[in-house]
Design a protein around this motif. Sequence first.
Motif, PDB file in Angstrom:
ATOM      1  N   GLN A   9       0.838  -1.209   0.000  1.00  0.00           N
ATOM      2  CA  GLN A   9       0.000   0.000   0.000  1.00  0.00           C
ATOM      3  C   GLN A   9       0.868   1.253   0.000  1.00  0.00           C
ATOM      4  O   GLN A   9       0.583   2.211  -0.725  1.00  0.00           O
ATOM      5  CB  GLN A   9      -0.918   0.014   1.229  1.00  0.00           C
ATOM      6  CG  GLN A   9      -2.255  -0.643   1.000  1.00  0.00           C
ATOM      7  CD  GLN A   9      -3.172  -0.456   2.199  1.00  0.00           C
ATOM      8  OE1 GLN A   9      -2.984  -1.081   3.234  1.00  0.00           O
ATOM      9  NE2 GLN A   9      -4.160   0.399   2.045  1.00  0.00           N
ATOM     10  N   LEU A  13       0.847   4.190  -2.804  1.00  0.00           N
ATOM     11  CA  LEU A  13       0.546   5.573  -2.432  1.00  0.00           C
ATOM     12  C   LEU A  13       1.694   6.503  -2.789  1.00  0.00           C
ATOM     13  O   LEU A  13       1.475   7.601  -3.320  1.00  0.00           O
ATOM     14  CB  LEU A  13       0.229   5.670  -0.937  1.00  0.00           C
ATOM     15  CG  LEU A  13      -0.113   7.070  -0.416  1.00  0.00           C
ATOM     16  CD1 LEU A  13      -1.317   7.647  -1.153  1.00  0.00           C
ATOM     17  CD2 LEU A  13      -0.371   7.036   1.083  1.00  0.00           C
ATOM     18  N   ARG A  70      -6.737   8.076  -3.073  1.00  0.00           N
ATOM     19  CA  ARG A  70      -6.590   7.692  -1.658  1.00  0.00           C
ATOM     20  C   ARG A  70      -7.808   6.899  -1.168  1.00  0.00           C
ATOM     21  O   ARG A  70      -7.661   5.916  -0.431  1.00  0.00           O
ATOM     22  CB  ARG A  70      -6.379   8.941  -0.803  1.00  0.00           C
ATOM     23  CG  ARG A  70      -4.988   9.533  -0.957  1.00  0.00           C
ATOM     24  CD  ARG A  70      -4.794  10.748  -0.085  1.00  0.00           C
ATOM     25  NE  ARG A  70      -3.409  11.202  -0.115  1.00  0.00           N
ATOM     26  CZ  ARG A  70      -3.033  12.466  -0.166  1.00  0.00           C
ATOM     27  NH1 ARG A  70      -3.940  13.437  -0.170  1.00  0.00           N
ATOM     28  NH2 ARG A  70      -1.752  12.784  -0.179  1.00  0.00           N
ATOM     29  N   LEU A  71      -9.004   7.340  -1.568  1.00  0.00           N
ATOM     30  CA  LEU A  71     -10.218   6.609  -1.188  1.00  0.00           C
ATOM     31  C   LEU A  71     -10.171   5.177  -1.715  1.00  0.00           C
ATOM     32  O   LEU A  71     -10.445   4.220  -0.983  1.00  0.00           O
ATOM     33  CB  LEU A  71     -11.459   7.309  -1.754  1.00  0.00           C
ATOM     34  CG  LEU A  71     -12.099   8.428  -0.939  1.00  0.00           C
ATOM     35  CD1 LEU A  71     -13.186   9.106  -1.752  1.00  0.00           C
ATOM     36  CD2 LEU A  71     -12.673   7.892   0.352  1.00  0.00           C
ATOM     37  N   LYS A  74      -7.462   2.993   0.021  1.00  0.00           N
ATOM     38  CA  LYS A  74      -7.892   2.607   1.377  1.00  0.00           C
ATOM     39  C   LYS A  74      -8.904   1.465   1.297  1.00  0.00           C
ATOM     40  O   LYS A  74      -8.828   0.485   2.038  1.00  0.00           O
ATOM     41  CB  LYS A  74      -8.498   3.824   2.078  1.00  0.00           C
ATOM     42  CG  LYS A  74      -8.932   3.580   3.515  1.00  0.00           C
ATOM     43  CD  LYS A  74      -9.348   4.892   4.159  1.00  0.00           C
ATOM     44  CE  LYS A  74      -9.688   4.718   5.609  1.00  0.00           C
ATOM     45  NZ  LYS A  74     -11.014   4.181   5.849  1.00  0.00           N
ATOM     46  N   ARG A  75      -9.854   1.581   0.376  1.00  0.00           N
ATOM     47  CA  ARG A  75     -10.877   0.549   0.224  1.00  0.00           C
ATOM     48  C   ARG A  75     -10.262  -0.762  -0.259  1.00  0.00           C
ATOM     49  O   ARG A  75     -10.630  -1.837   0.216  1.00  0.00           O
ATOM     50  CB  ARG A  75     -11.963   1.028  -0.739  1.00  0.00           C
ATOM     51  CG  ARG A  75     -12.836   2.127  -0.156  1.00  0.00           C
ATOM     52  CD  ARG A  75     -13.803   2.688  -1.191  1.00  0.00           C
ATOM     53  NE  ARG A  75     -14.625   1.660  -1.786  1.00  0.00           N
ATOM     54  CZ  ARG A  75     -15.671   1.091  -1.187  1.00  0.00           C
ATOM     55  NH1 ARG A  75     -16.036   1.480   0.021  1.00  0.00           N
ATOM     56  NH2 ARG A  75     -16.376   0.157  -1.806  1.00  0.00           N
ATOM     57  N   GLY A  77      -7.226  -1.771   0.257  1.00  0.00           N
ATOM     58  CA  GLY A  77      -6.490  -2.329   1.392  1.00  0.00           C
ATOM     59  C   GLY A  77      -7.415  -3.006   2.382  1.00  0.00           C
ATOM     60  O   GLY A  77      -7.105  -4.097   2.884  1.00  0.00           O
ATOM     61  N   GLU A  78      -8.567  -2.379   2.652  1.00  0.00           N
ATOM     62  CA  GLU A  78      -9.532  -2.979   3.575  1.00  0.00           C
ATOM     63  C   GLU A  78     -10.097  -4.278   3.007  1.00  0.00           C
ATOM     64  O   GLU A  78     -10.289  -5.260   3.733  1.00  0.00           O
ATOM     65  CB  GLU A  78     -10.654  -1.988   3.867  1.00  0.00           C
ATOM     66  CG  GLU A  78     -10.205  -0.810   4.727  1.00  0.00           C
ATOM     67  CD  GLU A  78     -11.247   0.297   4.814  1.00  0.00           C
ATOM     68  OE1 GLU A  78     -12.244   0.259   4.064  1.00  0.00           O
ATOM     69  OE2 GLU A  78     -11.051   1.216   5.625  1.00  0.00           O
ATOM     70  N   ALA A  85     -14.806  -4.207   1.529  1.00  0.00           N
ATOM     71  CA  ALA A  85     -14.653  -2.803   1.907  1.00  0.00           C
ATOM     72  C   ALA A  85     -16.013  -2.247   2.322  1.00  0.00           C
ATOM     73  O   ALA A  85     -17.046  -2.689   1.810  1.00  0.00           O
ATOM     74  CB  ALA A  85     -14.093  -1.994   0.741  1.00  0.00           C
ATOM     75  N   GLU A 118     -10.110   0.974  -7.480  1.00  0.00           N
ATOM     76  CA  GLU A 118     -10.134  -0.045  -6.427  1.00  0.00           C
ATOM     77  C   GLU A 118      -9.772  -1.413  -6.996  1.00  0.00           C
ATOM     78  O   GLU A 118      -8.998  -2.178  -6.395  1.00  0.00           O
ATOM     79  CB  GLU A 118     -11.520  -0.082  -5.779  1.00  0.00           C
ATOM     80  CG  GLU A 118     -11.568  -0.823  -4.477  1.00  0.00           C
ATOM     81  CD  GLU A 118     -12.940  -0.736  -3.823  1.00  0.00           C
ATOM     82  OE1 GLU A 118     -13.253  -1.648  -3.035  1.00  0.00           O
ATOM     83  OE2 GLU A 118     -13.692   0.225  -4.097  1.00  0.00           O
ATOM     84  N   TYR A 121      -5.965  -1.215  -7.781  1.00  0.00           N
ATOM     85  CA  TYR A 121      -5.151  -1.324  -6.564  1.00  0.00           C
ATOM     86  C   TYR A 121      -5.250  -2.718  -5.953  1.00  0.00           C
ATOM     87  O   TYR A 121      -4.279  -3.221  -5.391  1.00  0.00           O
ATOM     88  CB  TYR A 121      -5.572  -0.266  -5.548  1.00  0.00           C
ATOM     89  CG  TYR A 121      -5.307   1.148  -5.973  1.00  0.00           C
ATOM     90  CD1 TYR A 121      -4.182   1.492  -6.718  1.00  0.00           C
ATOM     91  CD2 TYR A 121      -6.181   2.187  -5.613  1.00  0.00           C
ATOM     92  CE1 TYR A 121      -3.953   2.810  -7.105  1.00  0.00           C
ATOM     93  CE2 TYR A 121      -5.947   3.501  -5.993  1.00  0.00           C
ATOM     94  CZ  TYR A 121      -4.835   3.801  -6.745  1.00  0.00           C
ATOM     95  OH  TYR A 121      -4.602   5.099  -7.118  1.00  0.00           O
TER      96      TYR A 121
END
Length: 200
Positions: A9, A13, A70-71, A74-75, A77-78, A85, A118, A121
């Motif tokens: 991550q 980023l 970034r949103l 993060k999603r 990664g979750e 997510a 998403e 990523y």
Amino acid sequence: MGASLADRQALVLAAEEALAARLAQAVLPRPKPSAWMILLPPLFVFFALDMQRHKKEAKIFADGFLLTKRLALKRAGEAARDGAAPALVFPDPPFEVGSPAAWERIRAAQAKEVALLEEHYGRLLAAQGATFAGLVQSAYGTPGEYLAFCNALRQAEAAVNACMLEEIHTTAAAQEAVVAMENALEELRLEQMRRIFGMR
């Protein structure tokens, strides 16, 4: 031993932040020193102030560009950590700009961009590599496959920009700025792809 999820991550980023910084430098005019500063050194103070203002504007620009990135990261990664997510939630828009209906349209376009990012990523976070380039090579395999993603992302970003131009920034100057930004971003991404896959 491969990089951890948090490490992957962080690599993604950092790459997105570097791209945003380069884009800001490409589209925001940088103050230029004047020959008069040699003859009148106090003028350097004004140049220094202009440089500070430029740095602040570049950071604001980069942060705006990175909002969806970034949103989505993060999603992703979750989802990689927890299996799913949570619902997508955007920060509140500036109430002094645009109408609720305008922002609803913009957010709908941004949600499509976030969904595409998403998925991208997610591929990178599932890949193996010690660098961002290594993650991209592992996730996509060929320059053509990665270029297909870049083209899809360009279209998604253009749809967001089109909504912004129709709903918020309706001037000819805004149109010119968006075209310049989109062209610079396309060139930067092509350069990034060539570097990642060792192409000339």
